[in-house]
Scaffold this active site. Structure first.
Site, PDB file in Angstrom:
ATOM      1  N   ASP A  20     -32.784 -82.503 -10.471  1.00 53.91           N
ATOM      2  CA  ASP A  20     -33.248 -81.118 -10.505  1.00 53.91           C
ATOM      3  C   ASP A  20     -32.786 -80.457  -9.218  1.00 53.91           C
ATOM      4  O   ASP A  20     -33.274 -80.774  -8.139  1.00 53.91           O
ATOM      5  CB  ASP A  20     -34.770 -81.068 -10.633  1.00 53.91           C
ATOM      6  CG  ASP A  20     -35.260 -79.645 -10.792  1.00 53.91           C
ATOM      7  OD1 ASP A  20     -35.006 -79.048 -11.846  1.00 53.91           O
ATOM      8  OD2 ASP A  20     -35.861 -79.119  -9.833  1.00 53.91           O
ATOM      9  N   GLU A  47     -29.083 -79.760 -14.921  1.00 51.56           N
ATOM     10  CA  GLU A  47     -29.450 -78.627 -15.742  1.00 51.56           C
ATOM     11  C   GLU A  47     -28.325 -77.605 -15.710  1.00 51.56           C
ATOM     12  O   GLU A  47     -27.658 -77.463 -14.694  1.00 51.56           O
ATOM     13  CB  GLU A  47     -30.712 -78.010 -15.143  1.00 51.56           C
ATOM     14  CG  GLU A  47     -31.525 -77.229 -16.099  1.00 51.56           C
ATOM     15  CD  GLU A  47     -32.923 -77.011 -15.522  1.00 51.56           C
ATOM     16  OE1 GLU A  47     -33.737 -76.411 -16.218  1.00 51.56           O
ATOM     17  OE2 GLU A  47     -33.177 -77.423 -14.395  1.00 51.56           O
ATOM     18  N   ASP A  72     -40.687 -80.095  -9.740  1.00 49.27           N
ATOM     19  CA  ASP A  72     -39.275 -80.472  -9.736  1.00 49.27           C
ATOM     20  C   ASP A  72     -39.077 -81.918 -10.186  1.00 49.27           C
ATOM     21  O   ASP A  72     -38.108 -82.239 -10.881  1.00 49.27           O
ATOM     22  CB  ASP A  72     -38.685 -80.278  -8.333  1.00 49.27           C
ATOM     23  CG  ASP A  72     -38.836 -78.844  -7.855  1.00 49.27           C
ATOM     24  OD1 ASP A  72     -38.827 -77.935  -8.709  1.00 49.27           O
ATOM     25  OD2 ASP A  72     -38.972 -78.636  -6.636  1.00 49.27           O
TER      26      ASP A  72
END
Ligand code: ZN
Length: 458
Positions: free
Chosen positions: A220, A304, A386
């Site tokens: 993340d 991501e 996170d």
């Protein structure tokens, strides 16, 4: 064995005489660029007039839009327009300027015709001295490293570099690398040389034992720290970056207060640019260390797909986001996973990695950016936001289903990656420069690697 294009960038330490020569070369490239642009504009005006007066298509003035036509016109005209041209490095420097123009024109027309991704590209503009970025390029002649601490630049001489070039010279001496060009440019008052090098690399077909042991890692990318990993590790921002950011704030305040057009303003602008360059350098170093470690110690890395352009527009987040350079992390991971035999998976942009409980799959659609902790109302899990996101990203690849919401996760990303096309909102996304999700074979990987052009290898 396969070859990839790589760039090695070094800061130069020129003598005063060399400094003058560097500036003159950049000036020559700029001169040729502006000369060509003026030609293009004149031809376009002429053509527009011809259209108005009904001159048939075949008889209209051609616009020198490509490198060959620009070069031909330049060779015809150079005697008059640049009487000082033999002083600079043969025709190379001027070619570089014309080449920059041809690239700019192509980018403009591709963008207008929808053949180019990303932001719209405007029509090239004249380069002003002191405003435009100074740069020129060598592709032929005797340029290159000369020993470990010097570079040879035709017509400029033997220029000292700030750091040893062992990584590059070692490869050149061993015959595993070939120089393809060198770009000399000035950033924040300092000159740099960037060598484009074709490097033979043994791209592994399979992950190493170390990578297999590391398994899949969800990453993340963050604002407060560089990244949070699904192993639980928080990777902090590079050292000294925060201090440099403080100086950056002070420098930009001082610049904003100075009087436009004053000597003080010019000095402060130079100071500000120096700090900017330093912050960018630190950030790049931190990112390179992180991405190399991820690509060498895990066999699958899941990140991501952030809508970076959208996030940077948000003012409050802007600095943090651009500082951690998420797009840069992904770019580096794309080629490094190829180099080291691991694999990169980019989650779909709409995959709610932050809003999903990593324990049971429950979703909290009302989670906002300011919620630093995820609290599950189903299984009562309380977890760092996170860290939760990184676990979800990891799960996307390992495909361990979750009770309550099995549909939230890919059935088995590894299998899916090889056999079936990605489907649904939880998909393995194809990166423009990565191997397509469906074919991660060596051939595809090698091709992707060959297309890659990278900056500053570590
Ligand atoms: Zn839960």
């Amino acid at each position: 064995m396969s070859t990839v294009l790589q760039a090695y960038r070094y800061a130069l330490d020129p003598t005063p005489a060399q400094l003058v020569a560097l500036g003159r070369h950049a000036g020559a490239a700029r001169f040729a660029f502006n000369w060509g642009l003026a030609r293009v504009k004149a031809a376009m005006d002429q053509r527009a007039a011809e259209v108005t007066y009904g001159v048939p298509e075949a008889e209209r003035t051609p616009v020198p839009w490509t490198m060959p036509t620009l070069r031909r016109q330049w060779n015809d005209a150079k005697g008059e327009v640049a009487s000082w041209w033999p002083e600079c490095s043969s025709k190379e420097t001027y070619s570089a300027g014309l080449d920059q123009l041809a690239c700019g024109l192509k980018a403009f027309s591709d963008s207008r015709k929808g053949r180019r991704k990303g932001r719209r590209v405007g029509f090239p503009r004249f380069k002003k001295r002191g405003k435009a970025r100074d740069s020129f390029r060598y592709t032929t002649g005797a340029y290159g490293p000369d020993g470990d601490r010097h570079v040879k630049l035709p017509r400029i001489g033997r220029v000292k570099v700030h750091e040893p070039m062992g990584a590059l010279t070692g490869r050149l001496d061993a015959g595993t690398a070939r120089l393809r060009g060198a770009t000399v440019s000035r950033t924040a008052g300092r000159w740099f040389v960037s060598f484009t090098v074709q490097v033979a690399r043994d791209l592994p077909d399979a992950p190493s034992r170390r990578q297999r042991k590391g398994g899949t890692v969800g990453v993340d990318l963050g604002v407060r720290c560089l990244a949070v990993l699904s192993t639980g590790e928080r990777v902090p921002n590079p050292k000294h970056l925060d201090a440099a950011l403080g100086r950056l704030r002070r420098a930009s305040r001082a610049y904003a207060r100075s009087k436009p057009g004053s000597v003080g303003r010019r000095k402060r602008a130079a100071w500000l640019a120096r700090i900017h360059a330093r912050v960018a350098g630190r950030r790049r170093d931190g990112l390179h260390k992180l991405t190399t470690r991820l690509a060498t110690s895990h066999d699958v890395v899941v990140v991501e797909d952030l809508h970076v352009a959208g996030m940077v527009r948000n003012r409050r987040l802007a600095r943090g986001v651009s500082d951690t350079g998420m797009a840069e992390v992904r770019r580096q991971l794309t080629y490094k996973t190829t180099w080291y035999g691991s694999r990169l998976i980019v989650a779909d942009r709409w995959y709610p990695s932050s809003k999903t409980c990593s324990g049971c799959g429950w979703r909290n659609p009302s989670l906002t950016l300011s919620d630093r902790t995820f609290v599950c109302q189903d299984c009562a899990l309380v977890i760092d936001r996170d860290y939760n996101a990184s676990l979800n990203l990891r799960r996307l690849a390992t495909g361990t289903g979750v009770a309550g919401d099995p549909g939230a996760y890919a059935p088995n990303a590894r299998g899916a990656d090889r056999k079936t096309p990605p489907a649904g909102r939880v998909a393995v996304k194809r990166e423009p420069r990565t191997a397509r999700a469906g074919k991660t074979g060596t051939a595809a990987r090698r091709q992707a690697a060959a297309e890659l052009m990278i900056a500053h290898d570590h």
